[in-house]
Every structure is written in C-alpha cells, then in structure tokens.
Design an enzyme around this catalytic site. Structure first.
Site, PDB file in Angstrom:
ATOM      1  N   THR A  98       0.757  -1.193   0.178  1.00 48.67           N
ATOM      2  CA  THR A  98      -0.050  -0.205   0.133  1.00 48.67           C
ATOM      3  C   THR A  98       0.548   1.628   0.056  1.00 48.67           C
ATOM      4  O   THR A  98       0.275   2.513  -0.088  1.00 48.67           O
ATOM      5  CB  THR A  98      -0.524   0.119   1.039  1.00 48.67           C
ATOM      6  OG1 THR A  98      -2.002  -1.125   0.842  1.00 48.67           O
ATOM      7  CG2 THR A  98      -1.690   1.307   1.302  1.00 48.67           C
ATOM      8  N   TYR A 129      -8.185   0.139  -3.375  1.00 54.40           N
ATOM      9  CA  TYR A 129      -6.881   1.453  -4.072  1.00 54.40           C
ATOM     10  C   TYR A 129      -6.355   0.317  -4.518  1.00 54.40           C
ATOM     11  O   TYR A 129      -6.683  -1.148  -4.742  1.00 54.40           O
ATOM     12  CB  TYR A 129      -6.239   2.343  -3.105  1.00 54.40           C
ATOM     13  CG  TYR A 129      -6.179   1.499  -2.320  1.00 54.40           C
ATOM     14  CD1 TYR A 129      -6.469   1.239  -0.960  1.00 54.40           C
ATOM     15  CD2 TYR A 129      -4.700   0.715  -2.037  1.00 54.40           C
ATOM     16  CE1 TYR A 129      -5.773   0.768   0.389  1.00 54.40           C
ATOM     17  CE2 TYR A 129      -3.899   0.031  -0.774  1.00 54.40           C
ATOM     18  CZ  TYR A 129      -4.897   0.044   0.036  1.00 54.40           C
ATOM     19  OH  TYR A 129      -4.282  -1.359   1.203  1.00 54.40           O
ATOM     20  N   THR A 171       1.626  -4.800   4.133  1.00 55.48           N
ATOM     21  CA  THR A 171       1.164  -4.459   5.992  1.00 55.48           C
ATOM     22  C   THR A 171       1.108  -5.738   6.579  1.00 55.48           C
ATOM     23  O   THR A 171       0.575  -6.297   7.010  1.00 55.48           O
ATOM     24  CB  THR A 171       0.732  -3.256   6.681  1.00 55.48           C
ATOM     25  OG1 THR A 171      -0.578  -2.979   5.680  1.00 55.48           O
ATOM     26  CG2 THR A 171       1.534  -2.399   6.364  1.00 55.48           C
ATOM     27  N   ASP A 172       0.409  -6.012   5.659  1.00 54.82           N
ATOM     28  CA  ASP A 172      -0.100  -8.219   5.327  1.00 54.82           C
ATOM     29  C   ASP A 172       0.342  -8.919   5.502  1.00 54.82           C
ATOM     30  O   ASP A 172       0.447  -9.342   6.420  1.00 54.82           O
ATOM     31  CB  ASP A 172      -1.036  -8.638   4.122  1.00 54.82           C
ATOM     32  CG  ASP A 172      -2.007  -7.438   3.743  1.00 54.82           C
ATOM     33  OD1 ASP A 172      -2.785  -8.227   2.974  1.00 54.82           O
ATOM     34  OD2 ASP A 172      -2.659  -6.733   4.680  1.00 54.82           O
ATOM     35  N   LYS A 229       0.277  -7.630  13.066  1.00 53.66           N
ATOM     36  CA  LYS A 229      -0.940  -7.022  12.526  1.00 53.66           C
ATOM     37  C   LYS A 229      -2.070  -6.868  13.176  1.00 53.66           C
ATOM     38  O   LYS A 229      -1.858  -8.756  12.866  1.00 53.66           O
ATOM     39  CB  LYS A 229      -0.576  -7.149  11.253  1.00 53.66           C
ATOM     40  CG  LYS A 229      -1.924  -6.311  10.411  1.00 53.66           C
ATOM     41  CD  LYS A 229      -1.765  -6.255   8.946  1.00 53.66           C
ATOM     42  CE  LYS A 229      -2.738  -4.466   7.989  1.00 53.66           C
ATOM     43  NZ  LYS A 229      -2.737  -5.299   6.440  1.00 53.66           N
ATOM     44  N   GLU A 280      -1.814 -29.427  27.469  1.00 51.90           N
ATOM     45  CA  GLU A 280      -3.042 -30.970  27.456  1.00 51.90           C
ATOM     46  C   GLU A 280      -1.886 -31.898  26.059  1.00 51.90           C
ATOM     47  O   GLU A 280      -3.096 -32.913  26.055  1.00 51.90           O
ATOM     48  CB  GLU A 280      -3.801 -30.099  27.071  1.00 51.90           C
ATOM     49  CG  GLU A 280      -4.107 -29.596  28.406  1.00 51.90           C
ATOM     50  CD  GLU A 280      -5.539 -28.663  27.764  1.00 51.90           C
ATOM     51  OE1 GLU A 280      -5.684 -27.184  27.807  1.00 51.90           O
ATOM     52  OE2 GLU A 280      -7.089 -29.273  27.272  1.00 51.90           O
TER      53      GLU A 280
HETATM   54  N1  DGL Z   1      -2.621  -5.984  -0.016  1.00 53.02           N
HETATM   55  C1  DGL Z   1      -1.875  -5.561   0.721  1.00 53.02           C
HETATM   56  C2  DGL Z   1      -0.956  -6.210   1.356  1.00 53.02           C
HETATM   57  O1  DGL Z   1      -0.425  -5.315  -0.074  1.00 53.02           O
HETATM   58  C3  DGL Z   1      -2.259  -3.718   1.122  1.00 53.02           C
HETATM   59  C4  DGL Z   1      -2.152  -3.348   2.860  1.00 53.02           C
HETATM   60  C5  DGL Z   1      -1.050  -2.153   3.449  1.00 53.02           C
HETATM   61  O2  DGL Z   1       0.133  -2.637   2.023  1.00 53.02           O
HETATM   62  O3  DGL Z   1      -0.926  -1.852   3.598  1.00 53.02           O
HETATM   63  O4  DGL Z   1       0.029  -5.989   2.399  1.00 53.02           O
END
Ligand code: DGL
Length: 360
Positions: A43, A57, A123-124, A196, A317
């Site tokens: 992103t 987007y 971020t993913d 995240k 367990e």
């Molecule tokens: N498609 C997600 C990624 O590239 C968008 C999330 C982001 O980068 O914030 O991880």
C-alpha cells in the site's frame, strides 16, 4: 572603479559562493548516513482513484524512485538510493522473494558505504518478512521494514512520514544490533514480536506480549528496551546458497475441526506442519491420530496457538515428549512456520529444533 573591475569582482564573489555551497553540500552529504531502500510493493506504493479512496485502491503501483521523489525530506535524513526487488501486494509474498531479499540485504550490508537498509512492504505479511530477515540477515547494521495503511494518493497518507522515519531509523547508530525492526505510526517494533492486529487502522502494528521497543519522535529514535533472543548477526541460518525453502504449512484449529487439510498438506509433501491451535496450542482428540501419523511419516509437528500471545509450553494438554512434537514458545503460527522452515535447512532432529525455538 571601471565596470570591468566591478564585473570581475562580482564574478569572483559568485564563483566563491558557488564553490562554498558545493563544498557545504558535499560536507553535509559526507555527514549523512548512506541508506538503501529496497522496495517490494504494498500500500505504501499504492494508488487510489481519488484522495479519499482508502479502501479499494491498488497496491504496488509506484516504483521506488517515485516514492523517494515523493518525500524530498529524505535528503535531510540520509543519502538514499532505491532498488526495486519486487512489486507485489504482500499477501502474494513468496519464499523466492524472501530469499532474493535476504541475499540482497546481506550483499548491501557487507559494503562499507552502506549504513542501513529500509524495506518498503505491504503490511499484510510485513511481520513474516521481518522475522525471516531477523533470522537470515548477517549484520548488526539496522534493517527497517516499513509500510503504510493508506495509499500514497490519500489525504493524510501515512506512507511518506513512515518512510521518512524508517530512513532516519535505518541511519541511526542506536538502531544497530537490535534485530530487524518494523517501524510505522511513530512506533518501533521488533521483527520477532510484531503482528498486524487491525485490518485497517494506522496503529495496527503491536507486539502483544512485550510491547514496542521504542518510538520515533523529533527526527530520532527513542529506545526503551531491546530483544534478548538471538537474531541477525548471531543467527546460525545461512541462505546465501539456498534456492528454495522446505515446504511447511499451517493448519488452523477450531471447534469440531477435521483432518482433511492436515492430510492434504502431508500428502502434498509438507516437511513440517504448524498447528495454530486453540488456547495453549491444544490439539483436538480427533486430530491427534492424524498428527501422530504425520509425525510417523517424518513430518515435524509444531504446536503453536491461534491466540496470538503467551507461551505455548511443552507437555501442556498434549504429551509432546511422547508424541515427539515441538512447541513454538511465544511464536505465533505464521512466525513458527518461518523458524521451522529455516530449522529444517539444518536438521530434522526434534530436540535440536525445539532448542532453536527457545533460542530465536
Ligand atoms: N494488499 C495489502 C498488502 O500489500 C495492502 C495492505 C498494506 O500494504 O497496507 O499487504
């Protein structure tokens, strides 16, 4: 004084000031750290149709040079240059890109004229790439992974300030020796501990158990603690000659789960299976025979948890000693998978692998 004398004097003054400003610029550049930005997409490189498009987007659109151009203040933070390692949304991150990234980071940090590296990333899966690099970078120099939660075209896009802070951090001597760092939203997390935790807010990166290492404020990092587990320069893992990583998959635990996914992963050749189990990595009674069979076929089984915080301890367990299973300690399933993949490049001895989970 004749006009010609005036002209000569003016020329001399202008020449001297030009030389001075060049010398000053060179002097300033010589004092700034040299930071290389490796771009992978996400992103932070994303664009939307309008300035209010924060959902829907396209990620991974801007090239690294465009991102650098978009933040002229970077020139005050460091001498920066960029390389495009990939251009993907990070949900599509692959072991191949990880290996390419780790090799390039190690090549760059071995150079005397490189003081730190920033990796721009979606971020993913930032938390996974950061941990993979935490285990494979062979240097104490700063490596900072950065992303954004809003695309570059949005009002109050967080990418520019995140990138500026990441470059400051990567150029800071205080960031050396602290492992791979993830820095967004003015907060500094350890690559090993960060996750995240929110699908869409700018404060999404947290280290649930142990908290932030520190903060970015007033153009510099403020650290309050540092990781104690082994990382980067102290790692035993060497990816320099690796072209692939062992296949390790994750099966998610839930009430009334069945063995279909586990059996399919084993049949497809998984060398390791991580269970994102309920609670303390608990294993449903109906699943134990399936995990036992996988282990008997030589598959390494690691018990982790879907909970996202806390220790998964041996012989809770499940009798891990009897079943010859490994436990993930405080690593969540996606990070346990990474450590297990790298462990399997060195051994299939479960006692040695368990020790690696207590070391890194
Ligand atoms: N498609 C997600 C990624 O590239 C968008 C999330 C982001 O980068 O914030 O991880």
């Amino acid at each position: 004084m004749k006009t010609s004398q005036h002209f000569a004097r003016l020329t001399t003054v202008l020449l001297c000031s030009a030389l001075f400003s060049v010398a000053h610029a060179e002097d300033t550049a010589a004092k700034l750290p040299n930071v290389v930005i490796l771009a992978t997409g996400g992103t932070i490189a994303g664009t939307g149709a309008t300035s209010t498009t924060t959902i829907g987007y396209s990620a991974a659109k801007l090239g690294v040079d465009k991102m650098i151009e978009g933040v002229p203040e970077l020139k005050k933070a460091a001498n920066v240059r960029g390389e495009q390692v990939a251009q993907i949304a990070s949900e599509s991150m692959t072991n191949e890109v990880w290996l390419k990234l780790a090799k390039r980071v190690n090549e760059l940090l071995a150079q005397k004229d490189v003081d730190g590296v920033v990796i721009t990333h979606g971020t993913d899966t930032i938390e996974e790439t950061a941990y993979f690099l935490d285990l494979t970078v062979k240097s104490k120099k700063p490596v900072v992974v950065v992303g954004a939660m809003r695309p570059s075209t949005a009002i109050s896009a967080d990418g520019p300030i995140n990138l500026y802070n990441a470059v400051l951090l990567a150029g800071s001597k205080d960031a050396a020796g602290k492992g791979v760092l993830v820095a967004l939203n003015d907060q500094i997390n350890a690559g090993r501990d960060v996750s995240k935790v929110n699908t869409s807010t700018t404060d999404t990166f947290k280290s649930p158990d142990l908290g932030f290492l520190g903060f970015m404020q007033d153009n510099k990092p403020h650290f309050y603690r540092q990781p104690v587990r082994k990382h980067t320069a102290d790692t035993e893992f060497d990816v320099s000659k690796l072209e692939a990583l062992p296949q390790v998959d994750i099966v998610y635990g839930y009430a009334n789960m069945n063995r279909v996914a586990l059996d399919a992963n084993v049949a497809a050749g998984a060398k390791g299976i991580v269970q994102a189990g309920v609670g303390d990595g608990s294993m449903a009674a109906q699943m134990l025979p399936a995990f036992r069979e996988a282990r008997q076929k030589g598959v390494i089984v690691v018990r982790s948890s879907r909970v996202g915080a806390g220790i998964v301890a041996r012989n809770g367990e499940v009798n891990d000693d009897k079943e010859d299973f490994v436990v993930s300690d405080t690593l969540n399933a996606q990070k346990a998978r990474i450590l297990l993949m790298l462990s399997l490049t060195k051994t299939s001895d479960t006692k040695k692998i368990q020790q690696m989970f207590y070391t890194y």
